[in-house]
Write an enzyme that holds these catalytic residues in place. Structure first.
Site, PDB file in Angstrom:
ATOM      1  N   ASP A  56      -1.653  -7.917  18.247  1.00 28.68           N
ATOM      2  CA  ASP A  56      -1.242  -8.260  16.888  1.00 28.68           C
ATOM      3  C   ASP A  56      -1.563  -7.074  15.987  1.00 28.68           C
ATOM      4  O   ASP A  56      -2.326  -6.180  16.370  1.00 28.68           O
ATOM      5  CB  ASP A  56      -1.985  -9.515  16.408  1.00 28.68           C
ATOM      6  CG  ASP A  56      -1.600  -9.916  14.989  1.00 28.68           C
ATOM      7  OD1 ASP A  56      -0.389 -10.107  14.747  1.00 28.68           O
ATOM      8  OD2 ASP A  56      -2.479 -10.018  14.118  1.00 28.68           O
ATOM      9  N   SER A  57      -1.021  -7.105  14.788  1.00 29.41           N
ATOM     10  CA  SER A  57      -1.292  -6.030  13.836  1.00 29.41           C
ATOM     11  C   SER A  57      -2.724  -6.067  13.311  1.00 29.41           C
ATOM     12  O   SER A  57      -3.189  -5.099  12.721  1.00 29.41           O
ATOM     13  CB  SER A  57      -0.317  -6.121  12.656  1.00 29.41           C
ATOM     14  OG  SER A  57      -0.470  -7.359  11.982  1.00 29.41           O
ATOM     15  N   HIS A  74      -1.132 -14.572  10.765  1.00 25.43           N
ATOM     16  CA  HIS A  74      -2.227 -14.647   9.797  1.00 25.43           C
ATOM     17  C   HIS A  74      -2.158 -15.934   8.968  1.00 25.43           C
ATOM     18  O   HIS A  74      -3.180 -16.421   8.481  1.00 25.43           O
ATOM     19  CB  HIS A  74      -2.176 -13.459   8.830  1.00 25.43           C
ATOM     20  CG  HIS A  74      -2.624 -12.158   9.402  1.00 25.43           C
ATOM     21  ND1 HIS A  74      -1.835 -11.407  10.240  1.00 25.43           N
ATOM     22  CD2 HIS A  74      -3.786 -11.458   9.250  1.00 25.43           C
ATOM     23  CE1 HIS A  74      -2.486 -10.302  10.573  1.00 25.43           C
ATOM     24  NE2 HIS A  74      -3.667 -10.308   9.988  1.00 25.43           N
ATOM     25  N   GLU A  85      -6.987 -11.269   5.850  1.00 25.69           N
ATOM     26  CA  GLU A  85      -7.835 -10.200   6.386  1.00 25.69           C
ATOM     27  C   GLU A  85      -9.137 -10.056   5.588  1.00 25.69           C
ATOM     28  O   GLU A  85     -10.148  -9.599   6.118  1.00 25.69           O
ATOM     29  CB  GLU A  85      -7.071  -8.870   6.392  1.00 25.69           C
ATOM     30  CG  GLU A  85      -5.917  -8.801   7.387  1.00 25.69           C
ATOM     31  CD  GLU A  85      -6.362  -8.436   8.798  1.00 25.69           C
ATOM     32  OE1 GLU A  85      -7.431  -7.822   8.946  1.00 25.69           O
ATOM     33  OE2 GLU A  85      -5.641  -8.791   9.752  1.00 25.69           O
ATOM     34  N   CYS A 122       2.427 -11.047  16.999  1.00 25.07           N
ATOM     35  CA  CYS A 122       2.806 -10.582  15.665  1.00 25.07           C
ATOM     36  C   CYS A 122       4.280 -10.908  15.457  1.00 25.07           C
ATOM     37  O   CYS A 122       5.129 -10.482  16.247  1.00 25.07           O
ATOM     38  CB  CYS A 122       2.562  -9.080  15.567  1.00 25.07           C
ATOM     39  SG  CYS A 122       3.168  -8.313  14.052  1.00 25.07           S
ATOM     40  N   CYS A 145       4.061 -15.889  10.426  1.00 23.15           N
ATOM     41  CA  CYS A 145       3.119 -14.780  10.579  1.00 23.15           C
ATOM     42  C   CYS A 145       1.836 -15.378  11.122  1.00 23.15           C
ATOM     43  O   CYS A 145       1.383 -16.422  10.629  1.00 23.15           O
ATOM     44  CB  CYS A 145       2.864 -14.097   9.232  1.00 23.15           C
ATOM     45  SG  CYS A 145       1.565 -12.826   9.290  1.00 23.15           S
TER      46      CYS A 145
END
EC number: 5.1.1.3
Length: 254
Positions: free
Chosen positions: A7-8, A180, A147, A70, A178
């Site tokens: 993932d990013s 996240h 994040e 991702c 996404c």
């Protein structure tokens, strides 16, 4: 069986958690590209290059399959990865679409994601093929909120309202496009009310049952391209406990 996940950043840990909850004995190698997060504001060529580098790192670790955790990488790089990486590769978009079409009663479905994911039209095309009316919105501030660990509270509520106010009363199902975004699910559900929220990480883990052999030793290795100060906080927040982390070394360009 050894599964590679990339993932990013840390969002893909939601996918890791969903896979580990369903398949207890698999070995997992996770790569979070925290040095280059977010992917969602990058060009297509850059996203593909980053994805190939991450997949190459995992392949060198001897994984049997690769999960692209991702959405942005799934939208732009999945087909290229399938051609160039000599192990099976799975993305998050198709499982999420199938789950949303199954859950929606009126086929009015919202999709939120990074600017790059929304611009790609990957979700919109597949949902429209399934007969849905699609409402898509890029939510670029959601990744930094996740994040930074700002998962609820006044700032997060205001950002959620800013992005999702136009969805109220128009959709009955929302895809978190996404990995996240499940970290912000509490505030999203609170704002939207009676709307089905589809977490692509859960849908993906379920879709892998024909491909995964649950016969490993339950090992887990966590690699990141940058060991940011809040990394352990986020790992514990998502996975429920502390885990050792390693700095990923290899060919990671900028």
């Amino acid at each position: 069986m050894k599964i590679g996940i990339f993932d990013s950043g840390v969002g893909g840990l939601t996918v890791l958690k969903a896979i580990r909850n369903r398949y207890r004995k698999v070995d997992i190698v996770y790569l979070g590209d925290t040095a280059r997060v977010p992917y969602g504001i990058r060009s297509k060529d850059t996203i593909i290059r980053y994805s190939l580098e991450c997949a190459g790192f995992l392949k060198d670790k001897g994984v049997d399959i690769i999960v692209v955790a991702c959405n942005t990488a799934s939208a732009y790089a999945l087909e290229r990865l399938k051609k160039e990486i000599n192990v099976p590769v799975f993305g998050v978009i198709e499982p999420g679409v199938k789950e949303a079409l199954k859950k929606s009663r009126n086929k009015k479905i919202g999709v939120i994601g990074t600017p790059a994911t929304v611009k790609s039209g990957a979700y919109q095309r597949k949902l429209e093929e399934g007969g849905a009316d699609v409402f898509a919105k890029a939510c670029p501030l959601f990744v930094p909120l996740a994040e930074e660990g700002l998962l609820e509270g006044e700032i997060t509520r205001k950002v959620v309202e800013h992005y999702l106010k136009e969805f109220k009363g128009k959709i009955d199902t929302l895809i978190l496009g996404c990995t996240h975004y499940p970290l912000l699910k509490k505030e999203i559900k609170k704002f939207l009310g009676d709307v089905e929220v589809v977490d692509s990480s859960e849908a993906l883990s379920l879709s892998l049952h024909n491909f995964i052999k649950d016969d490993g030793s339950s090992s887990l290795e966590l690699f990141f391209t940058d060991l940011s100060p809040n990394l352990q906080f986020l790992i514990k927040l998502i996975l429920g406990r502390d885990y050792p982390v390693k700095l990923a070394e290899g060919v990671f360009t900028h």
